[in-house]
Enzyme design. Structure first.
Site, PDB file in Angstrom:
ATOM      1  CE  LYS A 207      -3.516   2.350   2.721  1.00 49.39           C
ATOM      2  NZ  LYS A 207      -4.447   2.326   3.848  1.00 49.39           N
ATOM      3  CD  GLU A 213       9.119  -5.994   7.288  1.00 50.11           C
ATOM      4  OE1 GLU A 213       8.853  -4.877   6.789  1.00 50.11           O
ATOM      5  OE2 GLU A 213       8.913  -6.261   8.480  1.00 50.11           O
ATOM      6  N   GLY A 268      -4.822  -1.959   4.919  1.00 49.41           N
ATOM      7  CA  GLY A 268      -4.024  -3.099   4.446  1.00 49.41           C
ATOM      8  C   GLY A 268      -4.707  -4.431   4.702  1.00 49.41           C
ATOM      9  NE  ARG A 269      -6.594  -3.910  10.797  1.00 51.95           N
ATOM     10  CZ  ARG A 269      -5.934  -2.773  10.959  1.00 51.95           C
ATOM     11  NH1 ARG A 269      -4.757  -2.610  10.369  1.00 51.95           N
ATOM     12  NH2 ARG A 269      -6.429  -1.800  11.692  1.00 51.95           N
ATOM     13  CD  GLU A 354      -1.926  -4.552  11.362  1.00 55.06           C
ATOM     14  OE1 GLU A 354      -2.542  -4.364  10.306  1.00 55.06           O
ATOM     15  OE2 GLU A 354      -0.703  -4.800  11.385  1.00 55.06           O
ATOM     16  CG  HIS A 385      -4.914 -36.221  15.630  1.00 55.63           C
ATOM     17  ND1 HIS A 385      -5.146 -37.474  16.151  1.00 55.63           N
ATOM     18  CD2 HIS A 385      -5.895 -36.015  14.713  1.00 55.63           C
ATOM     19  CE1 HIS A 385      -6.200 -38.009  15.547  1.00 55.63           C
ATOM     20  NE2 HIS A 385      -6.669 -37.138  14.678  1.00 55.63           N
ATOM     21  CE  LYS A 505       5.845  -1.266  10.395  1.00 53.79           C
ATOM     22  NZ  LYS A 505       4.900  -0.612   9.495  1.00 53.79           N
TER      23      LYS A 505
END
Ligand code: F6P
Length: 537
Positions: A207, A213, A268-269, A354, A385, A505
């Site tokens: 965005k 990253e 973003g999400r 978030e 399991h 950050k």
């Protein structure tokens, strides 16, 4: 209003009510009402939502709905859909719902109808997706693109990965899709392992187009490609960008004609159905992508127009709040009984945590009550399991969402029966358990009885659908989006910013130059200083 949640009449009513029903068991609730399994159900939009196995009565639901009313949920829903700037800390509208609004509708932001813009981008995406799918789009050396590598993180990765995995059944199988998110070089190295640069398209999804990253991985990808193809001009046919930041896209060297845009009113999400979904569209094709958007839109309309007592996301949000704020539940498990949904819990982690992981209300004062829960999960039956032991017999209360389908996309004999029988059985076991008396009747020696007792009274929802389709996926995602908003409104917090990710950050940027420059004086705490020295070696 934001800070008065605990003073509101409905909240006070819920506190009293909680005292009355906290010890009532699901066994007795079901025993006292033969219709309970039909009464606490919403069957709409192809989703059979059974919430009867929750520790609620009709009175609980009335009070929770009163709470939603007192907190102005109805007006807040309208405010979001109409483009009001409800993300007050960033002064932005919140309009992921516009991303799936039908052509011809009108949603105004700052005096501008954004719906035509959305459809213009969708058409551009469709043209591009088709040219990759048909082989018409060629790489720099004239070869057909066979590999698509999406580079992004957070919302620019989790949605695309989840949707690709969820809808793989519908994907064009001669194309390979890989996803790079982590700044760990191993993620990039493994993503391009065995790929021919000439046949590889990188989608840089960000965005902001400034995320450390993603930009680091994108630069590494460009270097990887240029080393193999030996020409700067190769970038044009092997890189496209998905972003709101035209300036940075251009500065990176991607022709803005190969950029697919979106807008600051898409979080973003909340962006997997924006241009960020380009990899999804390439995989499943524009028609299926539109079916997914239609699913989103149907759930939007359901949320916007259905009375709260039959409104799936509202009920989900209220039940979550009931456990978090009254029973003190800290986590919520999401347990899809469909392997294609294996990344759905990870996707929901960002969406929910978030969004609602906030400690202050809109006016900046401490909430003073519990907000967002930890979401987690794995597909069934694998989880059975592994961690189900703790859900059944541990000391924490963990509400569960079971998600299942009547029809398998890969109907191998017996598999679906076994899968669904297990899902249904888990909800039953959690709710009703097995008492000491029942265990004893099986001839279990007295000393062993407590170990074999299942207390039960552990709540769950079941979402049952016919089959996993693009449309259903859209509905499921929108359903959780709106449940998150429901809770955010009631808690009086802002579910649309994410200031909590910033500090780490900033500190990382300070530490980066300190890692190798031994001349730099370290002025952190003694632990941090030692860790940096350890890395320096
Ligand atoms: O660090 C958190 C975050 O801002 C998320 O909200 C977002 O989805 C992610 O980073 C990636 O951001 P971008 O798409 O701008 O690269």
């Amino acid at each position: 209003m934001e800070n008065r949640l605990v003073e509101s009449p409905a909240w006070k009513g819920l506190e009293l009510h909680f005292g009355e029903i906290r010890d009532i068991s699901l066994r007795s609730l079901f025993a006292g009402d033969a219709e309970r399994g039909e009464r606490f159900v919403v069957n709409d939009l192809g989703i059979y939502f059974d919430y009867s196995k929750h520790r609620i009565t009709a009175e609980t639901l009335n009070l929770l709905i009163r709470l939603a009313d007192e907190r102005g949920l109805g007006e807040k829903i309208n405010a979001m859909f109409s483009g009001e700037k409800i993300n007050i800390t960033e002064n932005r509208a919140v309009l992921h719902t516009a991303l799936r609004a039908p052509k011809g509708s009108c949603i105004m932001v700052d005096g501008h109808n954004v719906v035509p813009d959305v459809h213009e981008v969708l058409e551009k995406m469709a043209g591009f997706a088709n040219s990759i799918r048909s082989g018409e789009w060629k790489g720099f050396t004239g070869k057909t693109i066979r590999n698509i590598v999406n580079i992004g993180i957070g919302g620019s990765d989790l949605g695309p990965v989840m949707a690709y995995e969820a809808l793989k059944f519908y994907a064009q199988r001669n194309l390979t899709f890989r996803f790079v998110s982590n700044i760990d070089g191993s993620d990039f190295a493994e993503a391009v392992y065995g790929l021919e640069a000439e046949e590889t398209l990188f989608i840089v999804a960000s965005k902001t187009f400034t995320t450390l990253e993603t930009m680091t991985n994108a630069r590494t990808a460009r270097k990887w490609l240029l080393e193999k193809l030996q020409s700067d001009t190769a970038v044009a046919s092997h890189f496209v960008a998905l972003s709101t930041n035209e300036k940075e896209v251009s500065a990176f060297g991607i022709d803005t004609r190969n950029m697919f845009g979106f807008w600051d009113w898409v979080g973003g999400r909340y962006s997997m159905d924006s241009a960020i979904g380009l990899s999804t569209m390439i995989a499943i094709g524009p028609d299926n992508f539109c079916r997914m958007l239609d699913g989103f839109h149907q759930m939007d309309e359901h949320f916007r127009t259905t009375p709260f007592e039959r409104n799936i996301p509202v009920i989900m949000g209220l039940l979550g709040l009931w456990y978090i704020d009254f029973f003190g539940a800290a986590t919520q498990a999401v347990l899809p009984y469909d392997n294609y949904l294996k990344r759905f819990p990870a996707y929901l982690q960002q969406l929910t945590m978030e969004s609602n992981g906030k400690h202050v209300t809109l006016d900046g004062t401490p909430a003073g009550y519990q907000t967002g829960a930890v979401y987690w999960g794995e597909p069934g039956t694998n989880g059975q399991h592994s961690f189900y032991q703790l859900i059944h017999q541990g000391t924490s209360l963990i509400p569960c969402d079971f998600i299942g389908f009547r029809t398998s996309l890969n109907p191998l004999p017996l598999h679906q029966d076994y899968l669904m029988a297990n899902m249904i059985a888990q909800g039953e076991a959690l709710a009703f358990g097995r008492s000491a008396g029942e265990v004893k009747k099986e001839g279990v020696p007295d000393w062993l009885v407590p170990h074999k007792v299942f207390e039960g009274n552990r709540p769950s929802s079941t979402f049952f659908m016919d089959r996993l389709t693009p449309e259903i996926l859209g509905k499921l995602v929108a359903m959780y989006e709106h449940a998150v908003y429901t809770q955010g409104v009631i808690w009086g917090i802002n579910p649309f910013d994410q200031m909590g990710v910033e500090l780490g950050k900033v500190l990382a940027m300070k530490i980066i130059p300190e890692l190798h420059d031994r001349q730099k004086t370290l002025e952190h705490d003694s632990s941090t200083n030692r860790l940096i020295r350890y890395y320096r070696g």
